[in-house]
Design an enzyme around this catalytic site. Structure first.
Site, PDB file in Angstrom:
ATOM      1  N   GLU A  42      33.675  95.309   6.247  1.00  0.00           N
ATOM      2  CA  GLU A  42      35.012  95.206   5.780  1.00  0.00           C
ATOM      3  C   GLU A  42      35.970  93.408   6.447  1.00  0.00           C
ATOM      4  O   GLU A  42      36.415  92.199   5.211  1.00  0.00           O
ATOM      5  CB  GLU A  42      36.273  95.955   6.665  1.00  0.00           C
ATOM      6  N   ASP A  49      33.076  99.254   8.287  1.00  0.00           N
ATOM      7  CA  ASP A  49      34.050  99.500   8.445  1.00  0.00           C
ATOM      8  C   ASP A  49      34.577  98.954  10.388  1.00  0.00           C
ATOM      9  O   ASP A  49      34.179 100.419  11.260  1.00  0.00           O
ATOM     10  CB  ASP A  49      35.197 100.226   8.524  1.00  0.00           C
ATOM     11  N   ILE A  84      36.966  98.432  12.979  1.00  0.00           N
ATOM     12  CA  ILE A  84      37.330  99.100  13.383  1.00  0.00           C
ATOM     13  C   ILE A  84      38.434  99.805  11.951  1.00  0.00           C
ATOM     14  O   ILE A  84      39.271  99.348  11.473  1.00  0.00           O
ATOM     15  CB  ILE A  84      38.390  98.324  14.082  1.00  0.00           C
ATOM     16  N   ASP A  85      38.193 100.807  11.708  1.00  0.00           N
ATOM     17  CA  ASP A  85      39.757 101.707  10.900  1.00  0.00           C
ATOM     18  C   ASP A  85      39.942 102.493  11.970  1.00  0.00           C
ATOM     19  O   ASP A  85      40.036 102.288  12.342  1.00  0.00           O
ATOM     20  CB  ASP A  85      38.173 102.341  10.125  1.00  0.00           C
ATOM     21  N   THR A  87      42.998  99.252  11.602  1.00  0.00           N
ATOM     22  CA  THR A  87      43.536  98.467  12.590  1.00  0.00           C
ATOM     23  C   THR A  87      44.184  98.195  13.004  1.00  0.00           C
ATOM     24  O   THR A  87      45.257  98.277  14.363  1.00  0.00           O
ATOM     25  CB  THR A  87      43.347  97.391  11.756  1.00  0.00           C
ATOM     26  N   ASP A 123      35.901 101.812   4.313  1.00  0.00           N
ATOM     27  CA  ASP A 123      37.615 103.119   4.309  1.00  0.00           C
ATOM     28  C   ASP A 123      36.434 104.665   4.434  1.00  0.00           C
ATOM     29  O   ASP A 123      36.905 105.162   4.699  1.00  0.00           O
ATOM     30  CB  ASP A 123      38.424 102.963   3.798  1.00  0.00           C
TER      31      ASP A 123
HETATM   32  C1  IPD Z   1      42.926 100.984   6.685  1.00  0.00           C
HETATM   33  C2  IPD Z   1      43.362 102.636   7.278  1.00  0.00           C
HETATM   34  C3  IPD Z   1      44.787 103.204   6.646  1.00  0.00           C
HETATM   35  C4  IPD Z   1      44.733 103.881   5.029  1.00  0.00           C
HETATM   36  C5  IPD Z   1      43.957 102.260   4.944  1.00  0.00           C
HETATM   37  C6  IPD Z   1      42.697 101.781   5.247  1.00  0.00           C
HETATM   38  P1  IPD Z   1      42.078  99.772   8.327  1.00  0.00           P
HETATM   39  O1  IPD Z   1      41.941 100.568   7.169  1.00  0.00           O
HETATM   40  O2  IPD Z   1      41.971 103.055   6.695  1.00  0.00           O
HETATM   41  O3  IPD Z   1      44.491 104.584   6.561  1.00  0.00           O
HETATM   42  O4  IPD Z   1      45.908 104.269   4.887  1.00  0.00           O
HETATM   43  O5  IPD Z   1      44.079 102.602   3.370  1.00  0.00           O
HETATM   44  O6  IPD Z   1      42.881  99.926   4.653  1.00  0.00           O
HETATM   45  O7  IPD Z   1      42.786  98.466   7.722  1.00  0.00           O
HETATM   46  O8  IPD Z   1      42.658  99.871   9.358  1.00  0.00           O
HETATM   47  O9  IPD Z   1      41.112  99.181   8.222  1.00  0.00           O
HETATM   48 CA    CA Z   2      39.578 100.060   6.754  1.00  0.00          CA
END
Ligand code: IPD
Ligand code: CA
Length: 285
Positions: free
Chosen positions: A94, A111, A113-114, A116, A236
């Protein structure tokens, strides 16, 4: 290719024979990749917890799209761990630290940190997500949520697990009796609002957890029954897509056509409410 010795069984042969049979397990065996991926994910989780709740640098990638110094540290850690074992594997990550070796075969989709935004606000729904593809097919997925102390793992064809216990999707039959989840990626503005409005009054409720990876895991273990989102990226979805299908769930595009990890949308369900959700989206076209 790296080869490890992997003792699997002990047999009572006579003294003139070795009493332990060792099988050679290639470092490219999916089970071995799972072990390695899990170790990397656990180590990354420790790093996330070390900084969680502390003052950290946060910057913006877009108006509402955050990145923290910990995302970058975690990504560096994951990539260096992968490269120490698999120097020629491709990596898609990412925060842009990935590498493309031009060599066909393996691709790690990361990813760091998913969730973030959750992490930056000291909300505990965040995870590291690592999916591994071989020749374009997802073969290993690990999602580790360190605060929640939950590690979800899957190997293609071998089921999905939560903390080493086998998991399965729910058996909910209708949207009306479902608990759903969705996300609002900053890239798509308010486009999801009409769908949110529809499903919030036509289901038992919607939870918006802020981590696509955790949403897919919760669906895989039966806590959610359905999940839709647009505007996503491969990191994601990769690990979670494998986890979900290995847990008996279904993942497609909104029109029911085959899911593509390189695309940007998903409709993921326990399988039983899938057609009903596809019909809702079809009626809008
Ligand atoms: C996000 C999360 C969030 C989703 C967004 C993503 P990130 O990833 O997964 O739940 O709704 O579409 O971009 O930015 O926290 O790695
Ligand atoms: Ca993510």
């Amino acid at each position: 290719m790296l080869i490890d010795e992997f003792p699997i069984i002990s047999l009572g042969f006579s003294l003139s024979f070795p009493n332990k049979i060792t099988l050679k397990m290639s470092s490219e065996d999916p089970q071995k990749i799972l072990e390695i991926t899990k170790k990397i994910a656990l180590k990354t989780g420790e790093l996330q917890m070390e900084y969680y709740g502390k003052q950290i640098n946060i910057s913006l990638k877009g108006k509402r799209d955050l990145v923290t110094e910990v995302d970058k540290k975690c990504e560096q850690l994951i990539i260096s761990e992968i490269h120490s074992i698999y120097p020629n594997h491709n990596i898609l990550a990412e925060e842009g630290g990935g590498t493309h070796t031009e060599q066909e075969g393996f691709r790690w989709i990361i990813d760091p940190i998913d969730g973030t935004t959750n992490y930056a606000h000291n909300h505990p729904f965040f995870a590291v997500s690592i999916g591994v593809e071989k020749d374009g097919e997802l073969i290993v997925g690990v999602i580790h949520a360190p605060y929640l102390k939950e590690t979800f793992t899957a190997v293609k064809g071998q089921g999905a697990y939560l903390n080493d216990k086998k998991i399965h999707v729910s058996s909910t039959e209708t949207i009306e009796t479902s608990l759903l989840t969705t996300g609002f990626n900053p890239r798509i503005g308010d486009q999801n609002m009409p769908h949110f409005k529809h499903f919030i009054v036509n289901s038992r409720g919607i939870r918006r957890d802020g981590s696509a990876a955790i949403d897919l895991c919760y669906l895989a273990c039966g806590r959610f029954d359905g999940y839709w989102e647009k505007g996503l990226m491969p990191w994601d979805m990769a690990a979670g897509a494998l986890l979900l299908t290995e847990a008996g769930g279904k993942i497609t595009l909104w029109d029911g056509s085959p899911f593509d990890v390189n695309g940007d949308e998903l409709l993921a369900t326990n399988g039983k409410i899938h057609q009903e959700m596809v019909e809702y989206f079809a009626a809008l076209r």
